[in-house]
Design a protein around this motif. Structure first.
Motif, PDB file in Angstrom:
ATOM      1  N   ASP A  73     -20.614  98.871  -6.077  1.00 29.97           N
ATOM      2  CA  ASP A  73     -20.781  99.611  -4.523  1.00 29.97           C
ATOM      3  C   ASP A  73     -19.477 100.358  -4.027  1.00 29.97           C
ATOM      4  O   ASP A  73     -19.568 101.497  -3.506  1.00 29.97           O
ATOM      5  CB  ASP A  73     -20.770  98.236  -3.565  1.00 29.97           C
ATOM      6  CG  ASP A  73     -22.154  97.800  -3.584  1.00 29.97           C
ATOM      7  OD1 ASP A  73     -23.290  98.390  -4.069  1.00 29.97           O
ATOM      8  OD2 ASP A  73     -22.331  96.704  -3.000  1.00 29.97           O
ATOM      9  N   TRP A  80     -26.798  97.318 -12.665  1.00 31.86           N
ATOM     10  CA  TRP A  80     -25.928  97.166 -11.362  1.00 31.86           C
ATOM     11  C   TRP A  80     -24.752  98.143 -11.496  1.00 31.86           C
ATOM     12  O   TRP A  80     -23.972  98.105 -12.623  1.00 31.86           O
ATOM     13  CB  TRP A  80     -25.470  95.624 -11.273  1.00 31.86           C
ATOM     14  CG  TRP A  80     -24.727  95.649  -9.686  1.00 31.86           C
ATOM     15  CD1 TRP A  80     -23.429  95.446  -9.663  1.00 31.86           C
ATOM     16  CD2 TRP A  80     -25.372  95.598  -8.527  1.00 31.86           C
ATOM     17  NE1 TRP A  80     -23.289  95.267  -8.146  1.00 31.86           N
ATOM     18  CE2 TRP A  80     -24.354  95.408  -7.608  1.00 31.86           C
ATOM     19  CE3 TRP A  80     -26.790  95.676  -8.115  1.00 31.86           C
ATOM     20  CZ2 TRP A  80     -24.608  95.530  -6.456  1.00 31.86           C
ATOM     21  CZ3 TRP A  80     -26.910  95.705  -6.773  1.00 31.86           C
ATOM     22  CH2 TRP A  80     -26.105  95.501  -5.823  1.00 31.86           C
ATOM     23  N   MET A 109     -31.946  93.733 -15.198  1.00 24.84           N
ATOM     24  CA  MET A 109     -31.024  94.252 -14.176  1.00 24.84           C
ATOM     25  C   MET A 109     -30.184  95.444 -14.577  1.00 24.84           C
ATOM     26  O   MET A 109     -29.631  95.303 -15.626  1.00 24.84           O
ATOM     27  CB  MET A 109     -30.595  92.946 -13.312  1.00 24.84           C
ATOM     28  CG  MET A 109     -29.559  93.504 -12.079  1.00 24.84           C
ATOM     29  SD  MET A 109     -30.349  94.043 -10.566  1.00 24.84           S
ATOM     30  CE  MET A 109     -29.247  93.865  -9.317  1.00 24.84           C
ATOM     31  N   TYR A 111     -30.378 100.232  -0.878  1.00 31.35           N
ATOM     32  CA  TYR A 111     -29.464  99.671  -1.654  1.00 31.35           C
ATOM     33  C   TYR A 111     -29.440 100.689  -2.909  1.00 31.35           C
ATOM     34  O   TYR A 111     -28.499 100.231  -3.794  1.00 31.35           O
ATOM     35  CB  TYR A 111     -29.653  98.119  -1.897  1.00 31.35           C
ATOM     36  CG  TYR A 111     -28.040  97.668  -2.074  1.00 31.35           C
ATOM     37  CD1 TYR A 111     -27.091  98.250  -2.453  1.00 31.35           C
ATOM     38  CD2 TYR A 111     -28.209  96.354  -2.024  1.00 31.35           C
ATOM     39  CE1 TYR A 111     -25.575  97.516  -2.588  1.00 31.35           C
ATOM     40  CE2 TYR A 111     -26.869  95.620  -2.088  1.00 31.35           C
ATOM     41  CZ  TYR A 111     -25.589  96.308  -2.568  1.00 31.35           C
ATOM     42  OH  TYR A 111     -24.444  95.546  -2.637  1.00 31.35           O
ATOM     43  N   TYR A 112     -30.438 101.419  -3.105  1.00 31.39           N
ATOM     44  CA  TYR A 112     -30.365 102.264  -4.194  1.00 31.39           C
ATOM     45  C   TYR A 112     -29.099 103.408  -4.151  1.00 31.39           C
ATOM     46  O   TYR A 112     -29.041 103.945  -3.279  1.00 31.39           O
ATOM     47  CB  TYR A 112     -31.807 102.840  -4.465  1.00 31.39           C
ATOM     48  CG  TYR A 112     -32.718 102.066  -5.270  1.00 31.39           C
ATOM     49  CD1 TYR A 112     -32.596 100.579  -5.135  1.00 31.39           C
ATOM     50  CD2 TYR A 112     -33.991 102.630  -5.851  1.00 31.39           C
ATOM     51  CE1 TYR A 112     -33.618  99.906  -5.772  1.00 31.39           C
ATOM     52  CE2 TYR A 112     -34.667 101.805  -6.337  1.00 31.39           C
ATOM     53  CZ  TYR A 112     -34.735 100.155  -6.600  1.00 31.39           C
ATOM     54  OH  TYR A 112     -35.602  99.596  -7.406  1.00 31.39           O
ATOM     55  N   ALA A 114     -22.002 101.329 -14.541  1.00 36.34           N
ATOM     56  CA  ALA A 114     -22.900 100.180 -14.322  1.00 36.34           C
ATOM     57  C   ALA A 114     -23.124  99.484 -15.695  1.00 36.34           C
ATOM     58  O   ALA A 114     -22.692 100.010 -16.631  1.00 36.34           O
ATOM     59  CB  ALA A 114     -24.044 100.862 -13.644  1.00 36.34           C
ATOM     60  N   ASN A 169     -29.801  90.617  -4.571  1.00 31.78           N
ATOM     61  CA  ASN A 169     -29.356  91.294  -5.761  1.00 31.78           C
ATOM     62  C   ASN A 169     -28.776  90.220  -6.621  1.00 31.78           C
ATOM     63  O   ASN A 169     -28.424  90.278  -7.893  1.00 31.78           O
ATOM     64  CB  ASN A 169     -28.454  92.418  -5.681  1.00 31.78           C
ATOM     65  CG  ASN A 169     -29.105  93.656  -4.960  1.00 31.78           C
ATOM     66  OD1 ASN A 169     -29.932  94.312  -5.610  1.00 31.78           O
ATOM     67  ND2 ASN A 169     -28.711  93.793  -3.792  1.00 31.78           N
ATOM     68  N   ASN A 170     -28.634  89.157  -6.042  1.00 28.32           N
ATOM     69  CA  ASN A 170     -27.846  88.052  -6.827  1.00 28.32           C
ATOM     70  C   ASN A 170     -28.956  87.289  -7.629  1.00 28.32           C
ATOM     71  O   ASN A 170     -29.600  86.240  -7.169  1.00 28.32           O
ATOM     72  CB  ASN A 170     -27.155  87.117  -5.920  1.00 28.32           C
ATOM     73  CG  ASN A 170     -26.454  86.019  -6.719  1.00 28.32           C
ATOM     74  OD1 ASN A 170     -26.533  85.698  -7.800  1.00 28.32           O
ATOM     75  ND2 ASN A 170     -25.524  85.058  -6.110  1.00 28.32           N
ATOM     76  N   PHE A 229     -17.924  95.530  -7.178  1.00 28.78           N
ATOM     77  CA  PHE A 229     -18.966  95.419  -8.264  1.00 28.78           C
ATOM     78  C   PHE A 229     -19.697  94.116  -8.281  1.00 28.78           C
ATOM     79  O   PHE A 229     -21.004  93.782  -8.326  1.00 28.78           O
ATOM     80  CB  PHE A 229     -18.479  95.703  -9.553  1.00 28.78           C
ATOM     81  CG  PHE A 229     -19.509  95.585 -10.857  1.00 28.78           C
ATOM     82  CD1 PHE A 229     -20.001  96.716 -11.267  1.00 28.78           C
ATOM     83  CD2 PHE A 229     -19.972  94.486 -11.356  1.00 28.78           C
ATOM     84  CE1 PHE A 229     -20.789  96.922 -12.272  1.00 28.78           C
ATOM     85  CE2 PHE A 229     -20.961  94.662 -12.164  1.00 28.78           C
ATOM     86  CZ  PHE A 229     -21.355  95.819 -12.876  1.00 28.78           C
ATOM     87  N   GLN A 236     -21.916  91.234  -4.646  1.00 29.94           N
ATOM     88  CA  GLN A 236     -23.242  91.210  -3.987  1.00 29.94           C
ATOM     89  C   GLN A 236     -24.089  90.634  -5.260  1.00 29.94           C
ATOM     90  O   GLN A 236     -25.477  90.376  -5.030  1.00 29.94           O
ATOM     91  CB  GLN A 236     -23.885  92.529  -3.595  1.00 29.94           C
ATOM     92  CG  GLN A 236     -23.288  93.148  -2.389  1.00 29.94           C
ATOM     93  CD  GLN A 236     -23.646  92.343  -1.152  1.00 29.94           C
ATOM     94  OE1 GLN A 236     -24.751  92.467  -0.888  1.00 29.94           O
ATOM     95  NE2 GLN A 236     -22.760  91.716  -0.630  1.00 29.94           N
ATOM     96  N   ILE A 237     -23.684  90.420  -6.389  1.00 24.78           N
ATOM     97  CA  ILE A 237     -24.525  89.875  -7.699  1.00 24.78           C
ATOM     98  C   ILE A 237     -24.053  88.431  -7.921  1.00 24.78           C
ATOM     99  O   ILE A 237     -24.576  88.040  -8.870  1.00 24.78           O
ATOM    100  CB  ILE A 237     -24.576  90.795  -8.599  1.00 24.78           C
ATOM    101  CG1 ILE A 237     -23.295  91.173  -9.197  1.00 24.78           C
ATOM    102  CG2 ILE A 237     -25.311  92.202  -8.323  1.00 24.78           C
ATOM    103  CD1 ILE A 237     -23.246  91.970 -10.426  1.00 24.78           C
ATOM    104  N   SER A 287     -26.149  97.175 -17.479  1.00 20.45           N
ATOM    105  CA  SER A 287     -27.421  96.611 -17.630  1.00 20.45           C
ATOM    106  C   SER A 287     -27.196  95.139 -18.156  1.00 20.45           C
ATOM    107  O   SER A 287     -26.576  94.917 -19.289  1.00 20.45           O
ATOM    108  CB  SER A 287     -28.211  97.299 -18.788  1.00 20.45           C
ATOM    109  OG  SER A 287     -28.625  98.558 -18.062  1.00 20.45           O
TER     110      SER A 287
END
Length: 593
Positions: A489, A486, A484, A83-84, A336, A512-513, A496, A499-500, A338
């Motif tokens: 995707d 992110w 985190m 997932y990186y 992204a 990732n959540n 975005f 998944q969180i 932070s």
């Protein structure tokens, strides 16, 4: 386009255009190009930020070795178990997906183009059925022809086998019909696999969804669609003998140490319109100290920092104040954010007022400085960064100078029954000094209001699979606050947020959540929005959902990230790709060495 079949594809193009308009804070379009070409400007642009919208040091010369270093280890180089963002970018050297992002300069790099497939997906009028046709002549490195069944199997193993492959996203599982019942190829011995992925012939693959998904072409760009021969699959250990479909294959791989890639003799350029494959060899070393990576870059001993997140604070002054280094630097937005996750399942954060005390107490200006200052990003008030389609500007926890609000923080502490404060843990990644520095800044900001934090550090390569992404570990070790970063995707609000913040993204490991947010209202809003074929309505919805998330006080947005990158003189064909979080495009980069 004259039928409803074009609706989802049109929405995709619209979203790309809207998402691209804010990238790099520049609305100027890059030069046009034909599908499959590298696109953008390939003139000999030089100087600071030249790689944002141009290809720097262009070359058509074959040969040389691209050398990379990474400060930790990847989650996995297995395309189906990662997932990186940097691995998604890197894996395109040895694996081909149904679609991919165009290797191109500037906004052209956000264009989705065919890779294994001959074209974009053909959508049904309701966006619930998507059909792709595969190119002829593509082979694995062992000479076996790639078929649609290999793509189907790759998706089954990557999305439905958490017991072996837990690192990647699970979009296919969430949206395929019957995805909630299929147990994956290791547990389900039915040779036909999941019924909702049909392979009527070796070159056709059809996805039948349980609900509409207007962004499906973006899923087809994921490394999870890189084909895998079932007979060669060994689960988590497949990373030791990945079968390439791209221009490079693994000559060697040593877990935790690095890898060497060489040319794949079965790759045929005529079947691959997007990869030039100029270098003869690509090497990557893991677990190199971050400051050493910087030193090696500036000395022109390596071609690129694989992580693509920019130089360390110790190195940064050289790139800002010394012309010989500044002229070889680029400072793109990373698409992204932070942020700090607040887990409501860890006491006392099960009380919203205790979470709000943290929201009010954090000094975001000090966190920005800890992360490297303004050159590394702008102070954030939302989860969605400005470069993502759907961003809406708001601030629910404002303070003068972004320094926090002590009086409101103390009032929230009183409301949560902790007027004298409390103790808690905050996590950061060991090999990311700026993240540890950010945790320290938060620790110092919260101490005066009575919140005493202990900093717990973990290696980034296992951060999600073993620690912060494992709810049982988080709960048993009282990890209430977790740092985190992110990136989308894909460059829309859904790409975005899903998944969180969606409850369905909570996994036993590799999740990732980190907030473990499972709010039925937010879950439904996400599902309803992605099913909406009205692009404007979807765009508005992402901003509304962002605000709903912030209101839960489970996340503290910190910085909209920028990456201060450095390109040594030996690096050729260098350009920033916004599709992969503002790092350099690894399918293009070469070396004169």
């Amino acid at each position: 386009m004259n039928s409803r079949k074009a609706t989802a594809a049109l929405a995709l193009v619209t979203a790309l255009a809207l998402g691209a308009s804010a990238c790099n804070g520049n609305s100027k379009n890059s030069s046009s190009s034909k599908p499959g070409s590298t696109g953008g400007s390939s003139s000999s642009a030089t100087g600071k930020d030249a790689a944002l919208n141009s290809i720097v040091n262009p070359s058509t010369k074959k040969g040389g070795t691209v050398t990379m270093e990474e400060s930790d280890v990847p989650d996995s180089l297995d395309p189906g178990n990662t997932y990186y963002g940097w691995v998604q970018n890197f894996s395109r050297l040895y694996s081909r997906t149904l679609l991919t992002f165009k290797p191109a300069a500037g906004h052209d790099g956000l264009t989705v183009v065919p890779d294994l497939a001959t074209g974009l997906g053909k959508a049904s009028p309701d966006a619930k059925t998507w059909t792709y046709t595969l190119r002829s002549g593509v082979k694995f490195q062992d000479g076996t022809p790639v078929t649609s069944k290999d793509v189907k199997y790759a998706i089954e193993r990557s999305n439905f086998a958490p017991e072996a492959l837990s690192n990647g996203p699970t979009y296919f599982k969430a949206y395929l019909a019957g995805g909630d019942k299929y147990k994956g190829p290791y547990a389900d011995k039915n040779p036909n696999g999941i019924a909702s992925i049909a392979t009527p012939d070796d070159h056709t693959i059809v996805f039948h969804l349980a609900k509409p998904f207007a962004d499906f072409d973006y899923l087809a760009t994921f490394s999870q669609t890189a084909p895998v021969e079932q007979s060669k699959d060994t689960g988590a250990s497949y990373v030791n003998h990945i079968q390439s479909t791209g221009p490079y294959m693994f000559q060697s791989y040593q877990d935790g140490q690095g890898a060497t890639l060489v040319r794949n003799p079965q790759w045929v350029a005529s079947t691959d319109p997007i990869r030039k494959a100029l270098p003869d060899k690509i090497t990557i070393k893991f677990k190199v100290a971050a400051t050493t990576v910087d030193d090696d870059l500036l000395a022109d001993n390596i071609t690129v920092d694989a992580a693509g997140t920019g130089v360390q604070p110790q190195t940064q002054p050289k790139l800002i104040t010394q012309k010989q280094y500044a002229d070889q630097s680029d400072d793109p937005y990373a698409g992204a954010t932070s942020y700090m996750a607040i887990n409501p399942n860890v006491a006392p954060f099960n009380n919203i007022h205790c979470r709000e005390a943290v929201e009010w107490g954090v000094n975001k200006a000090s966190v920005q400085q800890a992360l490297g200052g303004a050159v590394h990003g702008d102070v954030a008030s939302t989860l969605l960064p400005p470069s993502v389609n759907g961003y809406s500007k708001f601030d629910l926890f404002p303070s003068k100078g972004n320094a926090g609000d002590v009086s409101k923080a103390k009032a929230a502490l009183a409301a949560c029954g902790k007027p004298n404060g409390f103790s808690a843990n905050i996590t950061a990644r060991t090999d990311r000094p700026t993240e540890v520095a950010a945790a320290t800044a938060i620790q110092q900001a919260l101490k005066p209001i009575g919140i005493n934090l202990s900093i717990k550090t973990y290696p980034s390569g296992k951060y999600f699979s073993n620690f912060a992404g494992v709810p049982s570990y988080v709960h048993s070790h009282d990890l209430g606050l977790m740092l985190m970063a992110w990136g989308a995707d894909w460059p829309t609000g859904y790409g975005f947020l899903d998944q969180i913040v969606d409850g369905s993204a909570i996994k036993p490991s590799g999740g990732n959540n980190l907030m473990e947010l499972n709010d039925p209202t937010i879950n439904k809003a996400l599902s309803d929005a992605i099913a909406n074929t009205d692009a404007a309505a979807r765009t508005k919805a992402w901003g509304d959902i962002d605000k709903m998330v912030i209101k839960t006080a489970t996340v503290v947005p910190l910085v909209y990230r920028k990456n201060l990158l450095y390109r040594p003189k030996s690096a050729t064909n260098v350009t920033v790709t916004q599709a992969y979080l503002g790092m350099y495009d690894y399918t293009l980069i070469g070396s004169s060495k």
